[in-house]
Design an enzyme around this catalytic site. Structure first.
Site, PDB file in Angstrom:
ATOM      1  N   LYS A   2      44.536  39.017  41.230  1.00 26.13           N
ATOM      2  CA  LYS A   2      44.014  37.650  41.235  1.00 26.13           C
ATOM      3  C   LYS A   2      44.978  36.776  42.020  1.00 26.13           C
ATOM      4  O   LYS A   2      46.161  36.685  41.683  1.00 26.13           O
ATOM      5  CB  LYS A   2      43.862  37.146  39.802  1.00 26.13           C
ATOM      6  CG  LYS A   2      43.429  35.684  39.744  1.00 26.13           C
ATOM      7  CD  LYS A   2      43.092  35.247  38.342  1.00 26.13           C
ATOM      8  CE  LYS A   2      42.740  33.778  38.316  1.00 26.13           C
ATOM      9  NZ  LYS A   2      42.395  33.314  36.959  1.00 26.13           N
ATOM     10  N   SER A  60      33.944  30.188  42.206  1.00 24.54           N
ATOM     11  CA  SER A  60      33.248  28.903  42.280  1.00 24.54           C
ATOM     12  C   SER A  60      33.247  28.314  43.693  1.00 24.54           C
ATOM     13  O   SER A  60      32.224  27.823  44.163  1.00 24.54           O
ATOM     14  CB  SER A  60      33.880  27.936  41.289  1.00 24.54           C
ATOM     15  OG  SER A  60      35.278  27.823  41.505  1.00 24.54           O
ATOM     16  N   GLU A 112      49.658  45.994  41.317  1.00 20.37           N
ATOM     17  CA  GLU A 112      49.055  45.317  40.154  1.00 20.37           C
ATOM     18  C   GLU A 112      47.957  46.187  39.534  1.00 20.37           C
ATOM     19  O   GLU A 112      47.876  46.333  38.315  1.00 20.37           O
ATOM     20  CB  GLU A 112      48.441  43.970  40.570  1.00 20.37           C
ATOM     21  CG  GLU A 112      49.450  42.852  40.805  1.00 20.37           C
ATOM     22  CD  GLU A 112      49.946  42.239  39.496  1.00 20.37           C
ATOM     23  OE1 GLU A 112      49.595  42.743  38.409  1.00 20.37           O
ATOM     24  OE2 GLU A 112      50.693  41.247  39.567  1.00 20.37           O
ATOM     25  N   ARG A 123      37.579  24.657  38.005  1.00 18.05           N
ATOM     26  CA  ARG A 123      38.475  23.855  37.175  1.00 18.05           C
ATOM     27  C   ARG A 123      37.792  22.555  36.759  1.00 18.05           C
ATOM     28  O   ARG A 123      38.080  22.019  35.690  1.00 18.05           O
ATOM     29  CB  ARG A 123      39.801  23.622  37.900  1.00 18.05           C
ATOM     30  CG  ARG A 123      40.583  24.938  38.007  1.00 18.05           C
ATOM     31  CD  ARG A 123      41.909  24.829  38.747  1.00 18.05           C
ATOM     32  NE  ARG A 123      42.464  26.171  38.983  1.00 18.05           N
ATOM     33  CZ  ARG A 123      43.437  26.424  39.832  1.00 18.05           C
ATOM     34  NH1 ARG A 123      43.980  25.433  40.537  1.00 18.05           N
ATOM     35  NH2 ARG A 123      43.870  27.653  39.985  1.00 18.05           N
ATOM     36  N   LYS A 157      39.959  39.120  42.944  1.00 21.31           N
ATOM     37  CA  LYS A 157      39.473  37.736  42.886  1.00 21.31           C
ATOM     38  C   LYS A 157      40.342  36.834  43.725  1.00 21.31           C
ATOM     39  O   LYS A 157      41.552  36.944  43.612  1.00 21.31           O
ATOM     40  CB  LYS A 157      39.510  37.292  41.414  1.00 21.31           C
ATOM     41  CG  LYS A 157      39.111  35.871  41.173  1.00 21.31           C
ATOM     42  CD  LYS A 157      39.268  35.553  39.723  1.00 21.31           C
ATOM     43  CE  LYS A 157      38.974  34.077  39.517  1.00 21.31           C
ATOM     44  NZ  LYS A 157      39.358  33.620  38.223  1.00 21.31           N
ATOM     45  N   TYR A 167      27.909  33.338  40.249  1.00 24.08           N
ATOM     46  CA  TYR A 167      27.070  32.284  39.674  1.00 24.08           C
ATOM     47  C   TYR A 167      25.654  32.385  40.218  1.00 24.08           C
ATOM     48  O   TYR A 167      24.745  31.742  39.715  1.00 24.08           O
ATOM     49  CB  TYR A 167      27.686  30.905  39.967  1.00 24.08           C
ATOM     50  CG  TYR A 167      29.108  30.822  39.446  1.00 24.08           C
ATOM     51  CD1 TYR A 167      29.351  30.619  38.098  1.00 24.08           C
ATOM     52  CD2 TYR A 167      30.208  31.036  40.288  1.00 24.08           C
ATOM     53  CE1 TYR A 167      30.646  30.609  37.588  1.00 24.08           C
ATOM     54  CE2 TYR A 167      31.502  31.026  39.798  1.00 24.08           C
ATOM     55  CZ  TYR A 167      31.713  30.811  38.446  1.00 24.08           C
ATOM     56  OH  TYR A 167      32.999  30.818  37.950  1.00 24.08           O
TER      57      TYR A 167
HETATM   58  C1  PBG Z   1      41.162  31.074  34.274  1.00 27.06           C
HETATM   59  C2  PBG Z   1      40.168  31.448  35.307  1.00 27.06           C
HETATM   60  C3  PBG Z   1      39.950  30.841  36.560  1.00 27.06           C
HETATM   61  C4  PBG Z   1      38.817  31.436  37.087  1.00 27.06           C
HETATM   62  C5  PBG Z   1      38.391  32.415  36.183  1.00 27.06           C
HETATM   63  N1  PBG Z   1      39.247  32.414  35.092  1.00 27.06           N
HETATM   64  C6  PBG Z   1      40.619  29.697  37.212  1.00 27.06           C
HETATM   65  C7  PBG Z   1      42.051  29.720  37.513  1.00 27.06           C
HETATM   66  O1  PBG Z   1      42.725  30.756  37.450  1.00 27.06           O
HETATM   67  O2  PBG Z   1      42.565  28.654  37.806  1.00 27.06           O
HETATM   68  C8  PBG Z   1      38.189  31.049  38.391  1.00 27.06           C
HETATM   69  C9  PBG Z   1      36.742  31.339  38.526  1.00 27.06           C
HETATM   70  C10 PBG Z   1      36.066  30.602  39.626  1.00 27.06           C
HETATM   71  O3  PBG Z   1      36.684  29.867  40.423  1.00 27.06           O
HETATM   72  O4  PBG Z   1      34.845  30.778  39.726  1.00 27.06           O
HETATM   73  N2  PBG Z   1      42.320  31.765  34.216  1.00 27.06           N
END
Ligand code: PBG
Length: 335
Positions: free
Chosen positions: A203, A283, A242, A213, A257, A322
């Site tokens: 990630k 997102s 990782e 957020r 991600k 989504y």
């Molecule tokens: C929380 C988390 C995040 C996302 C999924 N779980 C945001 C972040 O790490 O700040 C992002 C998902 C998205 O942007 O669609 N740890």
């Protein structure tokens, strides 16, 4: 015998197989199906309530009763898993994010409600403290530093709380070191030997999480950024380390991600480990497609299917998106 096993033009004409729809279908190397999709949902308090998310046109925060409706819809569409994310009322946020451990928090209530509806669907819960902390970080913060081992303890407790509520897939997204092993141990000790773990293994500290957020209400809260725990966008070999660690610690599935900007990582992970590998079309990726479609610059339906198919081509077994219900409908319409 010719030395090259491929013939040249005109014996070979690549366009022959592209000429008709049936031939294109016949030789398609990758096919997107609803079974490849995981649908993330945002939950809010209340009943029969929907709240638009301005940075994610078409996505709403929904109350627990509507999460059950969404789960039913997912079932009908052949989507195998929903993932639930809470919008926590700011009054419930604390420095230590203890609302994450409340067995009656939004995620647990939604999970229980979907479970009680007895649907043939998997429920995935995110493990990370950011929707619950006043500072918006995924772990515990002391003197400007995110504590690793103390955070892992809290995350283990969060995971167990979610599993008690009926969660099938624990998805740690926090990027603390050692959390997969700690959660796996705790699950075994608590008789939860069948709980699946999908690790957010690679990630990245990405700009593409912005709209999420807003959706979970952690944007205004977030102090600083997440670069001391999420990965450096410049690195690829590190992602393999990782992933290796998370598999060794007991992850059943791994995730990369964000999605499209990291297709190279998806491919390398799949090639090296050959484990169930997922990508998260996050997102910001969703909103980019929606925003340009709103301006009439691209065809959203085509861009959705193209981007999702590219994950399959890169080696992903599935995608968190989504667009899940929209894509599932598009796929069925094509058949
Ligand atoms: C929380 C988390 C995040 C996302 C999924 N779980 C945001 C972040 O790490 O700040 C992002 C998902 C998205 O942007 O669609 N740890």
């Amino acid at each position: 015998m010719p030395t090259d096993r491929y013939q040249h033009f005109p014996a070979t004409r690549m366009r022959r197989l592209r000429r008709t729809e049936w031939a294109r279908r016949l030789v398609a190397e990758n096919v997107l199906t609803p079974s490849d999709l995981i649908w993330p949902l945002f939950i809010t308090d209340g009943k029969n309530k929907r709240e638009p998310i301005s940075a994610m046109p078409g996505v709403e925060r929904i109350s627990v009763d509507l999460v059950v409706r969404a789960a039913e819809e997912a079932c009908q569409l052949g989507i195998p898993v929903i993932a639930v994310f809470p919008f926590t009322d700011p009054s419930r946020k604390t420095d230590d994010g203890r609302e994450a451990l409340n067995p009656d928090n939004l995620v647990c209530r939604a999970t229980r409600a979907v479970r009680e509806a007895k649907l043939d669907i998997g429920i995935m819960c995110d493990v990370a403290l950011d929707p619950y902390t006043s500072h918006g970080h995924d772990g515990l913060l002391r003197d400007g530093v995110i504590l690793n081992d103390e955070s892992v303890e809290a995350l283990v407790a969060q995971a167990l709380t979610q599993v008690d509520a009926g969660c099938d897939i624990i998805a740690p997204s926090d990027m603390m070191d050692g959390r997969i092993g700690a959660i796996r141990n705790a699950l075994e000790k608590n008789g939860r030997k069948d709980t699946l773990i999908m690790a957010y293994a690679a990630k990245y500290a990405s700009a593409f999480y912005g709209p999420f957020r807003e959706a979970v209400g952690s944007a205004t809260a977030l102090q600083g950024d997440k670069r001391t725990y999420q990965m450096n966008i410049s690195n690829a070999n590190e992602a393999l380390r990782e992933v290796a660690l998370d598999i060794a610690e007991g992850a059943d599935m791994v995730m990369v991600k964000p999605g499209l900007p990291y297709l190279d990582i998806v491919r390398r992970v799949k090639d090296k480990f050959a484990v169930p590998t997922f990508a998260y079309q996050v997102s910001g990726e969703y909103s980019m497609i929606m925003a340009s479609a709103e301006r009439g610059w691209i065809d959203a339906d085509k861009a959705i299917l193209e981007s999702l198919t590219s994950f399959k081509r890169a080696g992903a077994d599935g995608v968190l998106t989504y667009f899940a219900p929209r894509a599932a409908k598009l796929i069925s319409a094509l058949r």
